[in-house]
Design a protein around this motif. Structure first.
Motif, short mmCIF file in Angstrom:
data_model
loop_
_atom_site.label_atom_id
_atom_site.label_comp_id
_atom_site.label_asym_id
_atom_site.label_seq_id
_atom_site.Cartn_x
_atom_site.Cartn_y
_atom_site.Cartn_z
N ARG A 244 0.69 -1.31 0.10
CA ARG A 244 0.17 0.01 -0.02
C ARG A 244 0.66 1.08 -0.12
NH1 ARG A 244 -1.94 -4.16 1.86
NH2 ARG A 244 -4.34 -4.76 1.54
N GLY A 245 2.30 1.12 -0.20
CA GLY A 245 3.12 2.24 -0.38
C GLY A 245 3.77 2.99 0.91
N GLU A 246 3.52 1.97 2.04
CA GLU A 246 3.70 2.47 3.10
C GLU A 246 5.33 1.62 3.53
OE1 GLU A 246 2.79 4.84 5.45
OE2 GLU A 246 1.10 5.32 3.99
N SER A 247 6.36 2.51 4.14
CA SER A 247 7.78 1.92 4.35
C SER A 247 7.59 1.54 5.60
CB SER A 247 8.75 2.86 3.75
OG SER A 247 10.04 2.40 4.27
N LEU A 248 7.95 0.45 6.02
CA LEU A 248 8.06 -0.15 7.42
C LEU A 248 9.03 -0.89 7.45
CD1 LEU A 248 6.09 0.04 9.79
CD2 LEU A 248 5.10 -1.84 9.30
N SER A 249 10.27 -0.74 8.49
CA SER A 249 11.28 -1.82 8.54
C SER A 249 10.86 -2.81 9.42
CB SER A 249 12.34 -0.91 9.46
OG SER A 249 11.89 -0.93 10.84
N LYS A 250 11.58 -4.08 9.19
CA LYS A 250 11.39 -5.28 10.05
C LYS A 250 11.18 -4.77 11.60
CE LYS A 250 13.72 -9.71 10.21
NZ LYS A 250 14.65 -10.68 9.48
N GLU A 251 12.06 -4.12 11.96
CA GLU A 251 11.97 -3.80 13.59
C GLU A 251 10.80 -3.08 13.88
OE1 GLU A 251 14.86 -3.19 11.50
OE2 GLU A 251 15.88 -4.73 12.11
N GLN A 252 10.30 -2.19 13.04
CA GLN A 252 9.01 -1.43 13.24
C GLN A 252 7.76 -2.52 13.33
OE1 GLN A 252 9.54 1.51 10.12
NE2 GLN A 252 9.76 3.19 11.55
N ALA A 253 7.89 -3.41 12.46
CA ALA A 253 6.79 -4.31 12.24
C ALA A 253 6.71 -5.12 13.51
CB ALA A 253 7.01 -5.00 11.05
N ARG A 254 7.87 -5.63 13.84
CA ARG A 254 8.04 -6.57 14.91
C ARG A 254 7.40 -5.83 16.17
NH1 ARG A 254 13.37 -10.53 14.48
NH2 ARG A 254 12.26 -11.72 12.88
N GLU A 255 8.04 -4.69 16.32
CA GLU A 255 7.69 -3.81 17.57
C GLU A 255 6.02 -3.68 17.65
OE1 GLU A 255 8.37 0.60 20.02
OE2 GLU A 255 9.84 -0.43 18.57
N LEU A 256 5.40 -3.38 16.74
CA LEU A 256 4.06 -3.55 16.53
C LEU A 256 3.33 -4.75 16.98
CD1 LEU A 256 3.67 -1.62 13.11
CD2 LEU A 256 2.82 -0.70 15.44
N ILE A 257 3.73 -5.73 16.56
CA ILE A 257 3.42 -6.95 16.73
C ILE A 257 3.84 -7.56 18.29
CG2 ILE A 257 3.53 -10.06 16.19
CD1 ILE A 257 2.00 -7.79 14.22
N TYR A 258 4.77 -7.26 18.77
CA TYR A 258 5.25 -7.77 20.13
C TYR A 258 5.01 -6.70 21.10
CZ TYR A 258 8.34 -11.47 18.29
OH TYR A 258 8.64 -12.71 17.67
N GLY A 259 4.49 -5.54 20.76
CA GLY A 259 4.20 -4.62 21.81
C GLY A 259 5.30 -3.82 22.42
N GLU A 260 6.56 -3.88 22.09
CA GLU A 260 7.73 -3.52 22.62
C GLU A 260 8.86 -3.78 21.54
OE1 GLU A 260 9.10 -5.25 26.28
OE2 GLU A 260 7.97 -7.12 25.69
N PRO A 261 9.93 -3.21 21.61
CA PRO A 261 11.09 -3.56 20.64
C PRO A 261 11.48 -5.13 20.95
CG PRO A 261 11.59 -1.78 21.92
CD PRO A 261 10.36 -2.00 22.54
N PHE A 262 11.47 -5.70 19.66
CA PHE A 262 11.83 -7.15 19.65
C PHE A 262 12.87 -7.48 20.70
CE2 PHE A 262 13.95 -10.90 17.51
CZ PHE A 262 13.00 -12.06 17.94
#
Length: 98
Positions: A53-71
């Motif tokens: 959808r044209g949004e740039s998201l790093s692997k670390e940012q995505a993991r933080e969203l899923i884990y609720g904190e830095p991986f």
């Protein structure tokens, strides 16, 4: 399908993340062995959906969203070394899925 299906899907996804957050005792290797996906897979799928959808998201940012904190923080608190039994079960599951 309801016109609200995207809202329902988002609510179900948030509930899944909440559930996984409450079940930090369940290791990713166990999820992979039994279900074929884990928290890291969810992060990858989230990142891929954003990129489509044209949004740039790093692997670390995505993991933080899923884990609720830095991986790295989650990993230090909750991730245990995989046992030989877990590794064997994972290897066997991988064979049956290829």
């Amino acid at each position: 399908m309801s016109s609200n299906s995207t809202e329902f899907e988002a609510a179900a996804f948030r509930r899944l993340l909440e559930h996984l957050g409450q079940r930090s005792d369940v290791q990713n290797i166990e999820l992979m062995t039994l279900a074929g996906f884990c928290r890291n897979c969810l992060a990858d799928w989230y990142r891929e959906a954003a990129e489509q959808r044209g949004e740039s998201l790093s692997k670390e940012q995505a993991r933080e969203l899923i884990y609720g904190e830095p991986f790295s923080d989650w990993k230090a608190k909750h991730q245990r070394e995989a046992s030989p039994e877990q590794l064997a079960a994972f290897a066997e599951a991988q064979k049956s899925h290829t």
